[in-house]
Design a protein around this motif. Structure first.
Motif, PDB file in Angstrom:
ATOM      1  N   GLY A  11     -74.969  38.115 -15.182  1.00 28.19           N
ATOM      2  CA  GLY A  11     -75.538  37.978 -16.507  1.00 28.19           C
ATOM      3  C   GLY A  11     -75.471  39.290 -17.255  1.00 28.19           C
ATOM      4  N   CYS A  12     -75.821  39.261 -18.524  1.00 24.75           N
ATOM      5  CA  CYS A  12     -75.675  40.446 -19.365  1.00 24.75           C
ATOM      6  C   CYS A  12     -76.907  40.621 -20.246  1.00 24.75           C
ATOM      7  N   PRO A  13     -77.089  41.804 -20.812  1.00 23.96           N
ATOM      8  CA  PRO A  13     -78.224  42.060 -21.695  1.00 23.96           C
ATOM      9  C   PRO A  13     -78.075  41.293 -23.003  1.00 23.96           C
ATOM     10  N   PRO A  14     -79.129  41.189 -23.796  1.00 24.71           N
ATOM     11  CA  PRO A  14     -79.041  40.434 -25.051  1.00 24.71           C
ATOM     12  C   PRO A  14     -78.085  41.092 -26.040  1.00 24.71           C
ATOM     13  N   PHE A  15     -77.199  40.293 -26.607  1.00 25.00           N
ATOM     14  CA  PHE A  15     -76.234  40.787 -27.592  1.00 25.00           C
ATOM     15  C   PHE A  15     -75.816  39.634 -28.482  1.00 25.00           C
ATOM     16  N   ARG A  16     -75.085  39.986 -29.541  1.00 19.91           N
ATOM     17  CA  ARG A  16     -74.511  39.006 -30.468  1.00 19.91           C
ATOM     18  C   ARG A  16     -73.107  39.459 -30.815  1.00 19.91           C
ATOM     19  N   ALA A  17     -72.136  38.580 -30.616  1.00 18.30           N
ATOM     20  CA  ALA A  17     -70.736  38.907 -30.872  1.00 18.30           C
ATOM     21  C   ALA A  17     -70.093  37.792 -31.686  1.00 18.30           C
ATOM     22  N   LEU A  18     -69.059  38.166 -32.445  1.00 19.01           N
ATOM     23  CA  LEU A  18     -68.291  37.211 -33.243  1.00 19.01           C
ATOM     24  C   LEU A  18     -66.842  37.253 -32.771  1.00 19.01           C
ATOM     25  N   THR A  19     -66.276  36.082 -32.522  1.00 18.74           N
ATOM     26  CA  THR A  19     -64.882  35.975 -32.089  1.00 18.74           C
ATOM     27  C   THR A  19     -64.071  35.230 -33.134  1.00 18.74           C
ATOM     28  N   PHE A  20     -62.782  35.553 -33.185  1.00 23.16           N
ATOM     29  CA  PHE A  20     -61.856  34.965 -34.148  1.00 23.16           C
ATOM     30  C   PHE A  20     -60.633  34.473 -33.373  1.00 23.16           C
ATOM     31  N   ASP A  21     -60.106  33.305 -33.764  1.00 23.74           N
ATOM     32  CA  ASP A  21     -59.045  32.716 -32.967  1.00 23.74           C
ATOM     33  C   ASP A  21     -57.866  32.303 -33.828  1.00 23.74           C
ATOM     34  N   ALA A  22     -56.859  31.709 -33.169  1.00 19.97           N
ATOM     35  CA  ALA A  22     -55.603  31.354 -33.809  1.00 19.97           C
ATOM     36  C   ALA A  22     -55.718  30.152 -34.730  1.00 19.97           C
ATOM     37  N   LEU A  23     -56.793  29.394 -34.664  1.00 20.37           N
ATOM     38  CA  LEU A  23     -57.001  28.253 -35.547  1.00 20.37           C
ATOM     39  C   LEU A  23     -57.953  28.565 -36.693  1.00 20.37           C
ATOM     40  N   LYS A  27     -66.592  32.042 -34.199  1.00 26.04           N
ATOM     41  CA  LYS A  27     -67.645  31.565 -33.312  1.00 26.04           C
ATOM     42  C   LYS A  27     -68.619  32.693 -33.017  1.00 26.04           C
ATOM     43  N   VAL A  28     -69.901  32.342 -33.026  1.00 32.92           N
ATOM     44  CA  VAL A  28     -70.978  33.296 -32.777  1.00 32.92           C
ATOM     45  C   VAL A  28     -71.486  33.073 -31.368  1.00 32.92           C
ATOM     46  N   ILE A  29     -71.441  34.128 -30.558  1.00 36.30           N
ATOM     47  CA  ILE A  29     -71.898  34.059 -29.168  1.00 36.30           C
ATOM     48  C   ILE A  29     -73.101  34.959 -29.011  1.00 36.30           C
ATOM     49  N   GLU A  30     -74.151  34.412 -28.438  1.00 34.66           N
ATOM     50  CA  GLU A  30     -75.382  35.166 -28.242  1.00 34.66           C
ATOM     51  C   GLU A  30     -75.832  35.043 -26.791  1.00 34.66           C
ATOM     52  N   ALA A  31     -76.378  36.125 -26.270  1.00 34.59           N
ATOM     53  CA  ALA A  31     -77.024  36.147 -24.964  1.00 34.59           C
ATOM     54  C   ALA A  31     -78.463  36.579 -25.174  1.00 34.59           C
ATOM     55  N   ARG A  32     -79.394  35.792 -24.660  1.00 39.78           N
ATOM     56  CA  ARG A  32     -80.813  36.066 -24.853  1.00 39.78           C
ATOM     57  C   ARG A  32     -81.480  36.271 -23.510  1.00 39.78           C
ATOM     58  N   GLY A  33     -82.589  36.979 -23.532  1.00 38.80           N
ATOM     59  CA  GLY A  33     -83.271  37.328 -22.300  1.00 38.80           C
ATOM     60  C   GLY A  33     -83.088  38.805 -22.005  1.00 38.80           C
ATOM     61  N   LYS A  34     -84.088  39.388 -21.351  1.00 44.26           N
ATOM     62  CA  LYS A  34     -84.039  40.821 -21.094  1.00 44.26           C
ATOM     63  C   LYS A  34     -82.902  41.176 -20.154  1.00 44.26           C
ATOM     64  N   ASN A 351     -76.871  45.001 -34.871  1.00 44.64           N
ATOM     65  CA  ASN A 351     -78.255  44.914 -35.339  1.00 44.64           C
ATOM     66  C   ASN A 351     -78.949  43.648 -34.862  1.00 44.64           C
ATOM     67  N   PHE A 352     -78.362  42.971 -33.868  1.00 43.99           N
ATOM     68  CA  PHE A 352     -78.983  41.775 -33.322  1.00 43.99           C
ATOM     69  C   PHE A 352     -80.159  42.168 -32.441  1.00 43.99           C
ATOM     70  N   THR A 353     -81.329  41.595 -32.721  1.00 46.81           N
ATOM     71  CA  THR A 353     -82.514  41.807 -31.896  1.00 46.81           C
ATOM     72  C   THR A 353     -83.134  40.455 -31.611  1.00 46.81           C
ATOM     73  N   GLU A 354     -83.458  40.242 -30.343  1.00 41.07           N
ATOM     74  CA  GLU A 354     -84.016  38.949 -29.948  1.00 41.07           C
ATOM     75  C   GLU A 354     -85.407  38.744 -30.518  1.00 41.07           C
ATOM     76  N   GLU A 355     -86.152  39.830 -30.744  1.00 41.93           N
ATOM     77  CA  GLU A 355     -87.501  39.681 -31.268  1.00 41.93           C
ATOM     78  C   GLU A 355     -87.482  39.097 -32.668  1.00 41.93           C
ATOM     79  N   VAL A 356     -86.520  39.563 -33.501  1.00 40.21           N
ATOM     80  CA  VAL A 356     -86.428  39.051 -34.861  1.00 40.21           C
ATOM     81  C   VAL A 356     -86.023  37.596 -34.849  1.00 40.21           C
TER      82      VAL A 356
END
Length: 428
Positions: A11-23, A27-34, A351-356
């Motif tokens: 598992g990984c720490p909380p983050f927010r990433a945006l991916t871009f593809d050929a179509l 897509k917005v990917i988020e991981a939550r939890g300490k 600037n993604f924060t799980e608390e917000v």
């Protein structure tokens, strides 16, 4: 061949990433939890369309009024809100003289942060560079009508060849360009003039000259524009020092396939390299020493690597349709997400924060808990006042009494029948 060893993903720490593809999907990917969070796709923006393939992207993830710029295969540049995907403005990068946008596609895009602070919040400045070397800086007013506003500067960064990589430094005053048949060169963006051009390394011991073909490039540090790291199609990694010489200071080979992605670390001397066979490694560029390869299952060309500015993780994506999160300390795979399409770019939203994110949910949960506590308190106060038995208990007691009476009647009737039988026997 890439490594295909199977490892457990902690598992990984909380983050927010945006991916871009050929179509053309974002897509917005988020991981939550300490700790030990599992990343998931929480949002998807756009409809699948091959003509809207995302070629380049740039994000300004400041806390107030963030923006995201996306360059598509159709020649359009879109400015979005990275929080909800709302489209702010669309700008066309197609020149009137070109026949098709595919003939002169956008390969470099940068959204300026410094000039956004100087201008109004409803405008932004974009730098675009195409395959044929047509670079332009334009100011865009974010209004309902997709029209350019302000000054626009256009120049050519190469006389021949094709540009394949473009990047702006941390101060947003210099930019580097390179490609097939184009040596790495640096430009002053304020004056739109070339200040330095690289020189290819000499022939090897066999007298073979390596043709020029740069596929990726990055600045070694955001605070210093003089040191540039570039990857080539001939699986070479080169370090250039603009203040020292035109030829590379250090040059070394990495595996057997072309370098597709290069990014720098925060320490100023470590770089991360991804090639066409899915191999990812970290290198100390001061000596060219390979620090180690990242352990995990990669089965496709790596097209983008991004280093998180706060967390000790990097993200990689490519043609195997997986977004992978790696630990830079142990070089192990933390988690991976299958996204179905060939991925072209990944960026972190710092600037993604799980608390917000969960503030509203937490407040609603506290309200529900308080309401439940009030209801339970009311019930406990009402319970002592109820002294009478309920109707169900009364019915149960009545049924038991009637059953007892019936049982006694049956016993009496049995005794009487036995007595009568004995009397008849005696008479007989």
């Amino acid at each position: 061949m890439p490594r295909t060893t199977t490892v457990e993903c902690p598992g990984c720490p909380p983050f927010r990433a945006l991916t871009f593809d050929a179509l053309g999907l974002i897509k917005v990917i988020e991981a939550r939890g300490k700790e030990g969070g599992v990343p998931k796709v929480v949002e998807r923006w756009g409809d699948p369309d091959a003509s809207k393939c995302v070629l380049a992207a740039s994000i300004d993830d400041r806390k107030t009024d963030p923006l995201l710029a996306v360059a598509r295969k159709s020649g359009m540049v879109e400015v979005l809100n990275p929080l909800n995907g709302e489209l702010s403005v669309t700008v066309s990068n197609v020149n009137s003289g070109s026949a098709r946008p595919e003939d002169d596609a956008i390969v470099g895009l940068h959204l300026f942060r410094r000039q956004r602070l100087e201008l109004t919040s409803r405008s932004c400045t974009l730098l675009t560079c195409t395959t044929k070397g047509n670079a332009s800086i334009r100011s865009v007013e974010m209004t309902d009508s997709p029209a350019d506003s302000g000054a626009s500067r256009t120049w050519s960064v190469c006389a021949s060849g094709n540009i394949s990589c473009s990047l702006v430094d941390g101060s947003e005053s210099y930019a580097i360009f390179g490609g097939k048949g184009v040596e790495v060169n640096m430009w002053d963006l304020d004056k739109c003039t070339k200040i330095w051009t690289g020189k290819p390394p000499p022939k090897n011991s066999l007298g073979i000259f390596t043709p020029t073909w740069f596929t990726s490039a990055t600045f070694l540090s955001k605070d210093d524009h003089r040191k540039v790291v570039a990857g080539t199609n001939s699986h070479q990694v080169r370090l250039y020092d603009v203040s020292a010489q035109r030829r590379p200071v250090i040059s070394f080979d990495f595996r057997e396939t072309s370098i597709k992605a290069v990014t720098e670390d925060l320490d100023g001397h470590t770089i991360y390299i991804g090639n066409g066979s899915g191999e990812l490694a970290s290198v100390d560029i001061r000596t060219g020493k390979l620090l180690g390869c990242f352990l995990g299952k990669c089965s496709g060309s790596i097209r983008s690597i991004d280093r998180h500015p706060e967390l000790p993780v990097i993200a990689s994506c490519g043609l195997d349709s997986y977004l992978r999160i790696w630990d830079i300390g142990t070089r192990q795979l933390l988690s991976s997400v299958f996204l179905k399409q060939h991925l072209t770019k990944v960026v972190f939203d710092t600037n993604f924060t799980e608390e917000v994110k969960h503030s509203a949910a937490d407040s609603a949960l506290h309200e529900a808990q308080s309401i439940g506590e009030v209801q339970s308190a009311d019930e406990t106060e009402k319970l002592p006042t109820k002294r009478k038995k309920s109707s169900k208990e009364d019915r149960g007691s009545r049924k038991k009494a009637s059953k007892d009476k019936d049982g006694s009647k049956k016993l009496k009737s049995k005794k009487r029948s036995k007595i009568l039988e004995n009397e008849f026997a005696d008479d007989a």
